[in-house]
Scaffold this motif. Structure first.
Motif, short mmCIF file in Angstrom:
data_model
loop_
_atom_site.label_atom_id
_atom_site.label_comp_id
_atom_site.label_asym_id
_atom_site.label_seq_id
_atom_site.Cartn_x
_atom_site.Cartn_y
_atom_site.Cartn_z
N ASP A 5 0.95 -1.32 0.03
CA ASP A 5 0.05 -0.03 -0.04
C ASP A 5 1.04 1.16 -0.09
OD1 ASP A 5 0.89 0.54 2.71
OD2 ASP A 5 -0.99 -0.03 3.56
N PHE A 7 1.84 3.04 2.26
CA PHE A 7 2.86 3.08 3.43
C PHE A 7 4.10 2.16 3.18
CE2 PHE A 7 -1.04 4.37 5.42
CZ PHE A 7 -0.71 5.52 5.94
N ASP A 8 3.84 1.22 2.53
CA ASP A 8 5.05 0.06 2.30
C ASP A 8 5.89 0.65 1.05
OD1 ASP A 8 4.04 -1.99 3.85
OD2 ASP A 8 2.32 -2.23 2.22
N ARG A 10 5.98 3.83 0.15
CA ARG A 10 6.78 5.20 0.70
C ARG A 10 8.24 4.49 1.42
NH1 ARG A 10 4.23 9.45 4.48
NH2 ARG A 10 2.59 9.21 2.87
N ILE A 11 8.21 3.59 2.13
CA ILE A 11 9.35 3.20 3.00
C ILE A 11 10.29 2.59 2.08
CG2 ILE A 11 10.20 1.14 4.44
CD1 ILE A 11 7.74 1.92 6.23
N GLU A 14 11.61 5.80 0.23
CA GLU A 14 12.46 6.90 0.91
C GLU A 14 13.96 5.81 1.09
OE1 GLU A 14 9.19 9.23 3.54
OE2 GLU A 14 9.69 7.23 4.28
N ARG A 15 13.99 4.61 1.26
CA ARG A 15 15.12 3.85 1.54
C ARG A 15 15.93 3.96 0.23
NH1 ARG A 15 18.73 1.96 4.77
NH2 ARG A 15 19.06 -0.51 4.67
N GLN A 18 17.73 7.26 0.74
CA GLN A 18 18.82 7.33 1.94
C GLN A 18 20.02 6.51 1.23
OE1 GLN A 18 18.36 4.10 4.73
NE2 GLN A 18 18.64 5.67 6.42
N GLN A 151 7.21 -6.53 8.34
CA GLN A 151 7.07 -4.93 8.60
C GLN A 151 7.60 -4.48 9.81
OE1 GLN A 151 3.12 -3.72 7.05
NE2 GLN A 151 3.10 -5.38 5.52
N TRP A 152 7.22 -5.38 11.02
CA TRP A 152 7.71 -5.08 12.17
C TRP A 152 9.35 -4.91 12.35
CZ3 TRP A 152 10.62 -8.96 15.08
CH2 TRP A 152 11.03 -8.39 16.42
N ALA A 153 10.10 -5.95 11.57
CA ALA A 153 11.22 -5.79 11.83
C ALA A 153 12.37 -4.79 10.87
CB ALA A 153 11.92 -6.99 11.41
N THR A 154 11.47 -4.48 9.80
CA THR A 154 12.09 -3.51 8.84
C THR A 154 12.36 -2.16 9.50
OG1 THR A 154 10.81 -4.65 7.09
CG2 THR A 154 11.53 -2.27 6.66
N PHE A 155 13.54 -1.99 9.67
CA PHE A 155 14.21 -0.51 10.38
C PHE A 155 13.78 -0.45 11.68
CE2 PHE A 155 13.57 0.96 5.61
CZ PHE A 155 14.72 0.62 5.26
N HIS A 156 13.70 -1.58 12.29
CA HIS A 156 13.34 -1.63 14.02
C HIS A 156 14.44 -0.70 14.42
CE1 HIS A 156 12.06 -2.31 17.87
NE2 HIS A 156 11.08 -2.84 17.55
#
Ligand code: SF4
Lengths: 560, 171
Positions: A5, A7-8, A10-11, A14-15, A18, A151-156
């Motif tokens: 979606d 949000f996914d 965009r992450i 943005e990566r 970066q 998703q939880w672990a991504t860029f935790h």
């Protein structure tokens, strides 16, 4: 499969920005090699012997046709026309230029892919069952849970600089096909007596220098609490795991030194604070993710396809392929097909750009547009109608993807080894090739039956040699490449670690050694007994005796 | 005077971090090691402005009771790749409810700013001289590398699926 979606998307976008900035600062000399290293590693970028190696994440092995085509394009444009599927269901490219990597990541992001956390001392890509959602023995589909965890672990932010890498696998079937006992955390989806979903949690498994089978830390963690529970484990590990010695830094060493009970007590104490916090899952979130993993539109079929069954009787080659490479499916009239990336003469797990494109086409024509990567380094088309298997087989055969050897001796798991990897003690690909050349008689291979040979070029065990029925490990003896052989390892529900049979061998000796081991099995087996069962029943002594007596005899003749 | 980033802005620092092995205590506002603070060094008596810095393996529980009266707590990163301080910060902010300035010191580099801030550091102090003013200015942008992180941390305290409505896949 899961679709991004906003949000996914965009992450990953943005990566890319970066990493583009980080790479340009590195190239401009603003970032030192030491400072850049963990940044590039957490983006899957190694500096290898030949060139950088880029490891792209294939979350729990799922690939769409569109993604496969993009990988083909990357292989063609930025590499030498091929890629390599790894034992963690990822794909690696061995020849990209560092300067091109931001562009490659951008092109990956367009198809909802990335290289996030495919290396480095962080939570790595999640692995799972390549037959998730289609296997008959499945209790609970692991894919939504693997995605939620991904998703939880991504860029935790708390767990990006752990003492060492951290690997989590999820299984939801009666037969574990995700090697959960050999992961830092192994998650086993189960139901409690009331039928509620939860996880049996294993911790401290792993291969590498000190191989260990994971220990049960919790018999049942309710699904709502799985993220807070994992956070508790990770926090205890992040704070108390060893950082003074990289060989003692994995969580298994901490678990072992404290003992599982004391480790559990610390985790429970930590969890007592975090449990019920904001990371507690909701029904809505689980339903949202699960909505991506509903069954495709299967046709209602009555049962086994008559045409397929009669074709099996008519065509021996087709039958041999079906016997090894076709698996039962939960739906009548359907089957799952394993595409072998283990053709003799090709490095195990390697695939060309043309083959990637073809698999994309075949996925669309035969399997609802999806394919999967297995940790055995093969591919799967999970949802094929039996009536179309003959047609599919012809197309795969023409492309070199129908070697009828899944689960047989030549279906070797093999790391890239000394040909590519900086850390290697020895080459592994030529060893796999020499074994495949030696065992070129298909009837004999089928007679030997189920057996797993796993090869790693060093102690890091990317080739999972400890859990191979026969394991081959490259070792360095005074600057020369030697190979240590183990027997009796296994993955799955009754996972075990292989035992070393004795002093190591020169590369040229290895095919002979494998032959001696197979002869020992053939001479000792009961009817229908698999290699691993015979090995467990008779122990390693008979294998050892045969291998080393023969070696002595050969030496005497040679020295004559 | 050292430069640091507080709440996303570059500031001059009027605190001094006193190394663990310092024998002389300078005047002014000091951030001292846990050992010096805990052992009640008499030279600290009478100073009302004293903060504490924790080493990566110090247990934040040791200062938990004093937190309401501490104007600044710092956590040292002996190496930027040593991630223990992230957990220390998260514990200080969540478990122990610390509200004052929480400062990352030691090998604090711009490519970790984003994670540091998410774990509760509101003050980031890179090694002196590591960045030029322009570089530090540019580095502020990295605090916004990711606009909507997935998971809950100190900030934001809710995961993305609690902060926003996320639609599933319609069949
Ligand atoms: S096992 Fe060793 S040689 Fe093989 S890929 Fe891993 S690190 Fe490299």
């Amino acid at each position: 499969m899961y679709r991004y979606d906003a949000f996914d998307q965009r992450i990953v976008d943005e990566r890319v920005a970066q990493f583009r900035d980080q790479t340009s600062r590195y190239l401009a000399g603003e970032l030192s090699e030491d400072e850049f290293r963990p940044l590039r590693l957490q983006n899957g970028l190694y500096i290898q012997k030949q060139a950088p190696m880029l490891r792209i994440a294939v979350p729990y092995g799922l690939l769409s046709a569109r993604q496969l085509r993009r990988l083909a394009h990357i292989a063609r444009t930025y590499d030498k026309g091929y890629g390599h599927f790894s034992t963690r269901q990822n794909i690696q490219f061995n020849w990209p230029a560092l300067e091109d990597v931001p562009q490659i990541l951008e092109e990956l992001a367009e198809v909802e892919m990335h290289a996030i956390q495919t290396s480095g001392n962080c939570i790595r890509n999640f692995t799972s069952d390549p037959f998730a959602g289609v296997a008959g023995d499945e209790r609970i589909d692991p894919r939504p849970w693997a995605e939620i965890l991904r998703q939880w672990a991504t860029f935790h932010p708390e767990f990006a600089y752990l003492p060492r890498k951290f690997k989590i696998a999820v299984n939801g079937a009666e037969q574990d096909r995700a090697v959960i006992q050999c992961h830092d955390i192994g998650l086993d989806l189960v139901r409690d007596d009331a039928g509620a979903t939860g996880f049996r949690v294993l911790v401290g498994g792993g291969l590498g220098r000190t191989p260990m089978i994971g220990k049960e830390i919790a018999a049942f963690v309710p699904w709502r609490d799985i993220l807070t529970y994992c956070e508790a484990i990770l926090r205890v590990y992040n704070r108390f795991g060893r950082r003074d010695n990289m060989y003692k830094a994995r969580i298994k060493i901490l678990v072992n030194s404290l003992g599982i009970d004391a480790f559990r007590a610390r985790v429970e104490e930590e969890w007592g604070h975090g449990r019920g916090g904001p990371a507690t899952l909701t029904e809505e979130e689980v339903a949202r993710v699960t909505s991506h993993f509903v069954d495709p539109d299967y046709r209602p079929l009555a049962g086994d396809d008559a045409g397929y069954l009669s074709e099996l009787g008519r065509d021996k080659a087709f039958a041999a392929w079906a016997k090894r490479n076709v698996r039962a499916h939960k739906r009548p009239g359907y089957a799952s097909v394993v595409l072998s990336l283990k053709k003799t003469g090709i490095a195990p797990g390697d695939i060309t750009d043309g083959q990637l494109d073809l698999v994309a086409d075949l996925a669309e024509r035969f399997s609802f547009g999806e394919a999967r990567a297995t940790h055995e380094q093969n591919l799967v088309l999970a949802d094929v109608e039996q009536s179309r298997l003959g047609e599919l087989w012809q197309l795969l055969r023409a492309a070199g993807l129908a070697t009828p050897n899944i689960g047989l001796l030549t279906d070797i798991i093999c790391c890239p080894g000394g040909d590519f990897c900086n850390l290697a003690n020895a080459k592994s690909i030529p060893v796999a090739d020499a074994i495949q050349q030696r065992f070129d008689d298909l009837d004999y291979l089928h007679d030997i039956g189920d057996i797993e040979i796993n090869i790693s070029g060093c102690m890091n065990a990317c080739g999972h040699h400890h859990v191979g029925h026969i394991g081959i490990l490259g070792v360095d003896k005074k600057g020369e490449e030697w190979y240590q052989i183990t027997v009796g390892g296994a993955q799955g529900n009754d996972a075990s670690l292989g035992k070393v049979i004795g002093p190591s061998f020169a590369r040229a000796e290895v095919p002979d050694v494998i032959e001696r081991l197979i002869e020992t099995y053939v001479d000792n087996r009961y009817a229908d007994e698999r290699f691993i069962d015979t090995a467990r029943r008779i122990g390693i002594e008979p294998f050892k005796a045969r291998v080393y007596t023969k070696r002595e005899a050969d030496r005497k003749v040679a020295n004559g | 005077m050292a430069k640091l980033i507080v709440d996303g802005k570059i500031c001059n620092d009027d605190w001094q971090v006193v190394p663990a092995d310092a024998t002389e205590l300078p005047d002014g506002r000091l951030i001292v090691s846990l050992a010096m603070w805990r052992d009640g060094d008499e030279r600290l008596a009478g100073r009302d402005q004293v903060g504490v810095w924790l080493e990566a393996d110090d247990d934040p529980a040791e200062i938990a009771l004093a937190l309401p009266s501490l104007p600044v707590v710092a956590v040292n990163f002996p190496k930027f790749a040593d991630g223990r301080g992230y957990s220390t910060a998260a514990l200080l902010r969540t478990r122990y409810g610390y509200r004052g300035q929480l400062r990352a010191i030691g090998e604090v580099l711009r490519d970790q700013f984003f994670y540091l801030e998410r774990c509760g550091f509101d003050a980031l102090q890179p090694p002196e001289g590591r960045y030029s003013d322009t570089q530090l200015e540019a580095a502020l942008a990295s605090l916004a590398d990711f606009s909507e992180p997935y998971q809950a941390a100190v900030t934001p305290p809710q995961p993305v699926w609690r902060r926003h409505v996320r639609e599933g896949l319609a069949r």
